[in-house]
Scaffold this motif. Sequence first.
Motif, mmCIF file in Angstrom:
data_model
loop_
_atom_site.group_PDB
_atom_site.id
_atom_site.type_symbol
_atom_site.label_atom_id
_atom_site.label_comp_id
_atom_site.label_asym_id
_atom_site.label_seq_id
_atom_site.Cartn_x
_atom_site.Cartn_y
_atom_site.Cartn_z
ATOM 1 N N TYR A 1 0.254 -0.921 0.255
ATOM 2 C CA TYR A 1 -0.057 0.050 0.258
ATOM 3 C C TYR A 1 0.942 0.912 0.368
ATOM 4 O O TYR A 1 1.759 1.429 1.219
ATOM 5 C CB TYR A 1 -0.664 -0.314 1.203
ATOM 6 C CG TYR A 1 -1.574 -1.427 1.182
ATOM 7 C CD1 TYR A 1 -2.858 -1.273 0.550
ATOM 8 C CD2 TYR A 1 -1.546 -2.499 2.532
ATOM 9 C CE1 TYR A 1 -3.621 -1.995 0.759
ATOM 10 C CE2 TYR A 1 -2.228 -3.285 2.628
ATOM 11 C CZ TYR A 1 -3.253 -3.500 1.632
ATOM 12 O OH TYR A 1 -4.533 -4.292 1.436
ATOM 13 N N PRO A 2 0.474 2.021 -1.162
ATOM 14 C CA PRO A 2 1.929 3.309 -1.364
ATOM 15 C C PRO A 2 1.323 4.443 -0.289
ATOM 16 O O PRO A 2 2.752 4.789 0.176
ATOM 17 C CB PRO A 2 2.083 2.961 -2.811
ATOM 18 C CG PRO A 2 0.943 2.583 -3.184
ATOM 19 C CD PRO A 2 0.677 1.614 -2.439
ATOM 20 N N GLU A 3 0.596 4.692 -0.353
ATOM 21 C CA GLU A 3 -0.605 5.677 -0.205
ATOM 22 C C GLU A 3 -1.666 5.546 1.314
ATOM 23 O O GLU A 3 -1.824 4.770 1.763
ATOM 24 C CB GLU A 3 -1.399 6.117 -0.953
ATOM 25 C CG GLU A 3 -1.254 6.162 -2.402
ATOM 26 C CD GLU A 3 0.052 7.598 -2.689
ATOM 27 O OE1 GLU A 3 -0.819 8.429 -1.795
ATOM 28 O OE2 GLU A 3 0.186 8.027 -3.242
ATOM 29 N N THR A 4 -1.305 6.683 2.276
ATOM 30 C CA THR A 4 -2.315 7.207 3.041
ATOM 31 C C THR A 4 -3.680 7.606 2.435
ATOM 32 O O THR A 4 -3.686 8.523 1.617
ATOM 33 C CB THR A 4 -1.658 7.132 4.510
ATOM 34 O OG1 THR A 4 -1.379 8.271 4.137
ATOM 35 C CG2 THR A 4 -0.188 6.610 4.946
ATOM 36 N N GLY B 1 3.756 9.749 6.871
ATOM 37 C CA GLY B 1 5.771 9.463 7.037
ATOM 38 C C GLY B 1 5.679 7.673 6.977
ATOM 39 O O GLY B 1 6.791 7.525 7.705
ATOM 40 N N PHE B 2 4.717 6.992 7.160
ATOM 41 C CA PHE B 2 4.643 5.429 7.400
ATOM 42 C C PHE B 2 5.868 5.056 6.603
ATOM 43 O O PHE B 2 6.782 3.996 7.065
ATOM 44 C CB PHE B 2 3.356 4.801 7.217
ATOM 45 C CG PHE B 2 3.390 4.471 5.676
ATOM 46 C CD1 PHE B 2 3.937 3.698 5.126
ATOM 47 C CD2 PHE B 2 3.016 5.745 4.675
ATOM 48 C CE1 PHE B 2 3.750 3.451 3.460
ATOM 49 C CE2 PHE B 2 2.453 5.247 3.724
ATOM 50 C CZ PHE B 2 2.408 4.187 3.014
ATOM 51 N N ALA B 3 6.185 5.135 4.781
ATOM 52 C CA ALA B 3 7.101 5.009 4.764
ATOM 53 C C ALA B 3 8.695 4.412 5.770
ATOM 54 O O ALA B 3 10.006 3.480 5.690
ATOM 55 C CB ALA B 3 7.722 5.534 3.571
ATOM 56 N N LYS B 4 9.188 5.606 6.814
ATOM 57 C CA LYS B 4 10.111 5.594 7.132
ATOM 58 C C LYS B 4 9.873 4.627 8.366
ATOM 59 O O LYS B 4 10.949 4.734 9.138
ATOM 60 C CB LYS B 4 10.637 6.988 7.517
ATOM 61 C CG LYS B 4 11.308 8.294 6.149
ATOM 62 C CD LYS B 4 10.746 9.264 6.718
ATOM 63 C CE LYS B 4 11.375 10.453 5.113
ATOM 64 N NZ LYS B 4 12.036 11.401 5.867
#
Length: 340
Positions: free
Chosen positions: A253-256, A315-318
């Motif tokens: 899931y690339p987006e929020t 900022g979840f990807a970090k």
Amino acid sequence: MFSSSIIVAPMAGGPSTPELVVAAGQAGQLGFLAGGYKTAEALAGQLDRLADSGVPFGVNLFVPDPRPVDQQAVRGYREKLRHEAARYGIRLPELATEPDTDAWSAKMDLLFQQPVPFASFAFGLPSAAEARRLRSLGTEVIASVTTPVEAGAAAAAGATALIVQHANAGGHSAAFLDLDAKPGKAPLGELLAAVRQVSKLPLVAAGGIADAAGVAAALDAGASAAQLGTAFLLADEAGTRAVHRAALAGGEYPETARTRAFSGRWARGLANRFLLEHRDAPNGYPQIHHLTSPIRAAAAAAGDPDGVNLWAGTGFAKTSSGSTAEIIARLSGSSGGPSR
Ligand SMILES: Cc1cc2nc3c(=O)[nH]c(=O)nc-3n(C[C@H](O)[C@H](O)[C@H](O)COP(=O)(O)O)c2cc1C
């Protein structure tokens, strides 16, 4: 008021554990227990475990909202969820007729009987009398706000500090005045400055802060501390469900996106199937939270992330895994480890 610059956010629904809060304290920062959704008895048990640890900590409660919601809209949404119930093989619960206060009075009594250093509130404000009583017991009263108008109301109710939550935040919006308002486009630094115009109280910045640079920027913008949730969802000590951990780390899931689909109150999570297919969900917290509860539980048990509320900030990807101490070291700029 805050002797540390990082606050490990309360995260109701499982991620917050006493172990996470103790680990934050042992790493020199401040953690909050999540009182939301729990019984007062369960919260009391967690408080006892924290008291034994000797670290400073806070407790967070959800404030019940007495305003009625549109029952017809909630019933209509229940009809739309029938195919989800069939998909996951569960029965949709009947809509509750009694108001659900999340055991507010019992939990406040607990805080009066066993005072804690910090109490924070989401979805509303304690009454001025309740805030006064907490303050008289030595408890800092920290209100979560999303706009300058809410900040003014919180200051008037006797808050001693404000969490300024930006719409980039993972999990529920703490908004309590206008539940239908679209979030402003201003970045967190500007929101902090706008709140500073109406209140001199210490400010805690929250929402989308994901690395040491983000913490530093929040402090530079005048915040006394930064409160981070998503950054700790993969921590060893967090109680985050396996399906949620896998989705956060997996890149599927690339987006929020913001949604009311799961609970009837705006929240940000990974943009999965359920979130995208129920974008029209009405305002109806906490009834919709209870309505979707068996769907979310069945999906989680089946290891299907598409039916689960995968709360995450922008900022979840970090977000990195590891011990809470390691994550705090990275967020403090004292460790340059990889981000995943
Ligand atoms: C899984 C999850 C659960 C949360 N639960 C609560 C809660 O119980 N009480 C609360 O005040 N805030 C809650 N929040 C919001 C946090 O307090 C904070 O505003 C948010 O995590 C900040 O944004 P970030 O996730 O981008 O760091 C939750 C956030 C997440 C991600």
